[in-house]
Design an enzyme around this catalytic site. Structure first.
Site, PDB file in Angstrom:
ATOM      1  N   ASP A   1      36.949  37.395  31.947  1.00 45.75           N
ATOM      2  CA  ASP A   1      37.784  38.408  32.574  1.00 45.75           C
ATOM      3  C   ASP A   1      39.267  38.159  32.290  1.00 45.75           C
ATOM      4  O   ASP A   1      40.056  39.105  32.230  1.00 45.75           O
ATOM      5  CB  ASP A   1      37.533  38.441  34.083  1.00 45.75           C
ATOM      6  CG  ASP A   1      36.294  39.248  34.434  1.00 45.75           C
ATOM      7  OD1 ASP A   1      35.620  39.736  33.503  1.00 45.75           O
ATOM      8  OD2 ASP A   1      35.981  39.389  35.627  1.00 45.75           O
TER       9      ASP A   1
ATOM     10  N   CYS B   1      30.939  31.325  35.328  1.00 45.72           N
ATOM     11  CA  CYS B   1      32.135  32.156  35.525  1.00 45.72           C
ATOM     12  C   CYS B   1      31.882  33.503  36.183  1.00 45.72           C
ATOM     13  O   CYS B   1      30.805  33.766  36.693  1.00 45.72           O
ATOM     14  CB  CYS B   1      32.872  32.285  34.198  1.00 45.72           C
ATOM     15  SG  CYS B   1      33.868  30.810  33.861  1.00 45.72           S
ATOM     16  N   ASP B   2      32.905  34.360  36.122  1.00 46.82           N
ATOM     17  CA  ASP B   2      33.037  35.534  36.987  1.00 46.82           C
ATOM     18  C   ASP B   2      31.833  36.460  37.005  1.00 46.82           C
ATOM     19  O   ASP B   2      31.460  36.976  38.050  1.00 46.82           O
ATOM     20  CB  ASP B   2      34.263  36.350  36.566  1.00 46.82           C
ATOM     21  CG  ASP B   2      35.570  35.653  36.874  1.00 46.82           C
ATOM     22  OD1 ASP B   2      35.583  34.419  36.875  1.00 46.82           O
ATOM     23  OD2 ASP B   2      36.577  36.340  37.094  1.00 46.82           O
ATOM     24  N   LYS B   3      31.248  36.745  35.864  1.00 45.10           N
ATOM     25  CA  LYS B   3      30.115  37.671  35.817  1.00 45.10           C
ATOM     26  C   LYS B   3      28.825  36.961  35.430  1.00 45.10           C
ATOM     27  O   LYS B   3      27.740  37.353  35.868  1.00 45.10           O
ATOM     28  CB  LYS B   3      30.397  38.812  34.830  1.00 45.10           C
ATOM     29  CG  LYS B   3      31.625  39.615  35.175  1.00 45.10           C
ATOM     30  CD  LYS B   3      31.561  40.179  36.580  1.00 45.10           C
ATOM     31  CE  LYS B   3      32.826  40.923  36.955  1.00 45.10           C
ATOM     32  NZ  LYS B   3      34.039  40.094  36.888  1.00 45.10           N
TER      33      LYS B   3
ATOM     34  N   CYS C   1      38.059  28.298  35.890  1.00 47.90           N
ATOM     35  CA  CYS C   1      39.482  28.099  36.165  1.00 47.90           C
ATOM     36  C   CYS C   1      39.706  27.259  37.419  1.00 47.90           C
ATOM     37  O   CYS C   1      38.833  27.117  38.270  1.00 47.90           O
ATOM     38  CB  CYS C   1      40.176  29.446  36.293  1.00 47.90           C
ATOM     39  SG  CYS C   1      40.244  30.362  34.731  1.00 47.90           S
TER      40      CYS C   1
ATOM     41  N   GLU D   1      39.341  45.173  36.507  1.00 47.39           N
ATOM     42  CA  GLU D   1      40.098  44.203  37.292  1.00 47.39           C
ATOM     43  C   GLU D   1      41.558  44.344  36.888  1.00 47.39           C
ATOM     44  O   GLU D   1      41.859  44.473  35.701  1.00 47.39           O
ATOM     45  CB  GLU D   1      39.576  42.799  36.966  1.00 47.39           C
ATOM     46  CG  GLU D   1      39.881  41.758  37.984  1.00 47.39           C
ATOM     47  CD  GLU D   1      39.189  40.449  37.632  1.00 47.39           C
ATOM     48  OE1 GLU D   1      38.158  40.151  38.244  1.00 47.39           O
ATOM     49  OE2 GLU D   1      39.674  39.737  36.735  1.00 47.39           O
TER      50      GLU D   1
ATOM     51  N   SER E   1      41.197  40.377  40.424  1.00 46.18           N
ATOM     52  CA  SER E   1      40.736  39.030  40.132  1.00 46.18           C
ATOM     53  C   SER E   1      40.726  38.209  41.412  1.00 46.18           C
ATOM     54  O   SER E   1      41.503  38.461  42.341  1.00 46.18           O
ATOM     55  CB  SER E   1      41.670  38.360  39.119  1.00 46.18           C
ATOM     56  OG  SER E   1      41.444  36.971  39.054  1.00 46.18           O
TER      57      SER E   1
END
Length: 656
Positions: free
Chosen positions: A117, A159-161, A230, A511, A537
């Site tokens: 992202d 991670c995010d997805k 992150c 996002e 985010s």
């Protein structure tokens, strides 16, 4: 150009046949009579790949992951991945596979990599970010079903997805034993900005608030280690926390330092747990209960997690066959628990995620919640223990003592300043996190991280109040250009940016972190608010209201806002009550008249570059409840809608 049509340099190397694998398959009369041809051919394929035929009948375990990129044996990049989050995951796959092999099992491995992202911020790649989650979950479930003799599944993601997709996939295969392995975090650079702040270097440079040399230096050194999610408690890290809170991981799994021994040992422990589940006849469905879902939402609130989990937790619940939590349930749980974790991007200090892990991580948070009488401590976990059993061991464990001492020694940080005892949290400036404002611009609701609003713009009664003129944009590109002062009338202190048409139907619900990060780190940004039907985010901060429902293209009143309209926002950071209201037009016409008589914004439209498959995703998830329903596919509802549509058009009915 290469010579495409020359004779190969070594003609004899082009062969037309080869010796098959040596040995024989350990078949039996019963196997040949009762196994399917596919199961038998699978054995042929296994030895064809070089597997020892004497071991081929061992129990099959599937290791799924989001691995990306290709490394040399020494770790040097040969082909880059999209992000650090999936870069070292292959090491976890290897550790789990080695452990399974040592115990006589037959490990299989399959991959479906994931996007970044951060890399796709402000690009058309962001249109695919949220739809990818559903696609990947489907692929993972298909991969699980395509190995018919698997005994259990080990899912590895970060991670995010990719991580929410993996949780959805495992939840959807709940009749199997499954374990989730979070991919950990990257360490912060010893000197330099974190991976959240560094994403604003373009805006800060454009506004003259940093030099080219500073931007070049900070952009280079933000990631301290090559792997892991992150360093802030954004969507990636929060998803790891939620996975552990759901009971899907071994204890103290979320946010481990990627690449380190404590991290790879987690994969070995997870392989052992998967085998123990098989031996006990346990399934993930026994873990994913209403109590587990409650614990996940409770711990999400206690740590101050990303608002994107309001999309992912309902989706995981739907996959597990549980009732999807709504905004009211999130609101009720957030009001019941104080935030007592001080981690980036929240304050007041904002510690990196590795410090959260060393301070005790999820078990430490769960222990405090049990002391408060809030945790559903009878809920079971994949480790074969209830939370009560885990926490009874945790407080006096060598692991807890070592990690907390390591944090104090290496960073000179008191662990209780990261995971603050709840009774002291308020005095240290920690406030509840997620508020769900309503109002005439968001009758279905909206969301804001109340704790991330700059304290200097909060009134003495701990309420954020904002009244200002709207600056309306129908594309993120135009909005960020105005923030940078590169196009038209620049954004100035006091403005309320209203970004519309960026929900699922407009562009896939992008996002908008390049806007929120710019507002955080530009000197005037704290005096600007943002209201949008897009999402943020997990590292976003400031007076940013997202997930506005209904979205503009679904008939939401936010579609009727125009430049100069007076917008009023009020967020109580203690009660978590909030409202977002259109007050009047620039010439004083009252809101009731505007909302009743105005047409939608003339530039409101579906993003022209929105891919066809994303448009299909948007339509299907809208039938299933839209963003506040987790953007999932409600198959029964979709079929019934199609039947009604076909009937209305005079065609034959659709059979399920």
């Amino acid at each position: 150009m290469p010579s495409f049509f020359d004779t190969p340099p070594d003609p004899d190397s082009l062969v037309t046949h080869a010796d098959g694998p040596a040995g024989t398959l350990p078949l039996t009369d019963d196997i040949l009579r009762t196994w399917s041809s596919g199961d038998l051919f699978g054995l042929t394929q296994s030895v064809g790949m070089g597997f020892d035929p004497r071991r081929v009948l061992g129990d099959q375990y599937l290791i799924l992951s989001t691995q990306g990129g290709l490394r040399e044996n020494d770790g040097t990049p040969l082909a880059l991945g999209y992000h650090t989050g999936h870069w070292e995951i292959g090491l976890l796959v290897r550790a789990a596979a080695e452990q399974l092999t040592e115990r006589g099992a037959v490990p299989f491995s399959a991959y479906c990599s994931d996007p970044c992202d951060g890399r796709s911020q402000g690009t058309h790649g962001m249109f695919d970010s949220l739809p990818y989650r559903n696609d990947a979950a489907i692929i993972f479930r298909r991969l699980i079903r395509s190995l018919p003799r698997r005994k259990a599944v080990i899912g590895i993601a970060t991670c995010d997805k990719g991580l929410p997709a993996m949780m959805m996939a495992l939840a959807g295969a709940k009749d199997l034993p499954s374990v989730l392995v979070p991919g950990g975090v990257t360490l912060p650079a010893t000197v330099g900005e974190d991976a959240g702040k560094v994403q604003s270097i373009g805006a800060r440079y454009a506004k003259g608030e940093m030099t080219l040399e500073q931007a070049s230096l900070e952009g280079c050194r933000a990631c301290g280690t090559p792997g892991g999610g992150c360093q802030f408690l954004g969507t990636a890290a929060t998803s790891q926390v939620v996975a552990e809170a759901l009971g899907m991981t071994v204890p103290h799994a979320a946010l481990g330092p990627s690449g380190g021994p404590i991290w790879t040992q987690m994969a070995r422990d997870s392989a052992d747990v998967a085998m123990e589940q098989v031996a006990a006849g346990a399934t993930l469905g026994e873990i994913l209960t209403e109590d587990a879902l409650y614990n996940a939402m409770l711990i999400h609130a206690a740590v101050g997690g990303s608002t994107n989990l309001l999309l992912h937790i309902p989706a995981i619940a739907a996959a597990a066959g549980l009732k999807r939590p709504d905004a009211e349930m999130f609101r009720r749980i957030n009001r019941s628990v104080p935030r007592f974790v001080d981690c980036l991007p929240n304050g007041p200090v904002g510690h990196p995620t590795i410090r959260f892990f060393l301070a005790g991580g999820v078990p430490e948070v769960a222990w405090h919640l049990r002391e408060l009488g809030l945790l559903k401590s009878n809920a079971r976990t994949v480790a074969g223990m209830t939370w009560d059993e885990i926490l009874d061991q945790w407080r006096s464990s060598d692991r807890r003592a070592f990690c907390r001492a390591r944090l104090a020694e290496s960073d000179a940080v008191d662990p209780d300043d990261v995971i603050v005892p709840p009774a002291k949290a308020a005095a240290k400036g920690l406030t509840p996190t997620v508020s769900f404002p309503v109002g005439n611009l968001c009758p279905e609701g909206s969301v804001i991280k109340a704790t991330s609003i700059d304290p200097s713009v909060i009134d003495d009664d701990d309420v954020y109040r904002k009244r200002g003129p709207a600056r309306v944009f129908t594309s993120e590109r135009d909005a960020i250009a105005a923030v940078k002062g590169q196009q038209g009338k620049p954004i100035v202190a006091g403005d309320v940016i209203v970004l519309i048409g960026r929900g699922p139907l407009g562009c896939g619900m992008e996002e908008t972190y390049q806007i929120t990060s710019a507002l955080k780190y530009l000197s005037f940004g704290k005096e600007v608010a943002l209201v949008t039907d897009a999402r943020f985010s997990g590292v976003s901060t400031g007076a940013c209201v997202g997930h506005v429902g209904p979205e503009a293209l679904a008939g939401g009143p936010i579609a009727k806002v125009r430049d100069g309209d007076v917008i009023e926002i009020e967020i109580d950071r203690n009660s978590l009550d909030g409202r977002v209201e259109l007050i009047e037009s620039a010439d004083g016409t009252p809101a009731a008249t505007l909302l009743a008589e105005r047409p939608p914004h003339p530039e409101l439209a579906v993003e022209s570059a929105m891919p066809e498959d994303t448009r299909l995703w948007a339509a299907l998830q809208q039938v299933g409840g839209g963003a506040w329903g987790g953007c999932v596919y409600d198959v029964d509802e979709i079929i019934e809608t199609l039947k009604a549509g076909i009937k209305a058009r005079g065609q034959s009915t659709l059979e399920p």
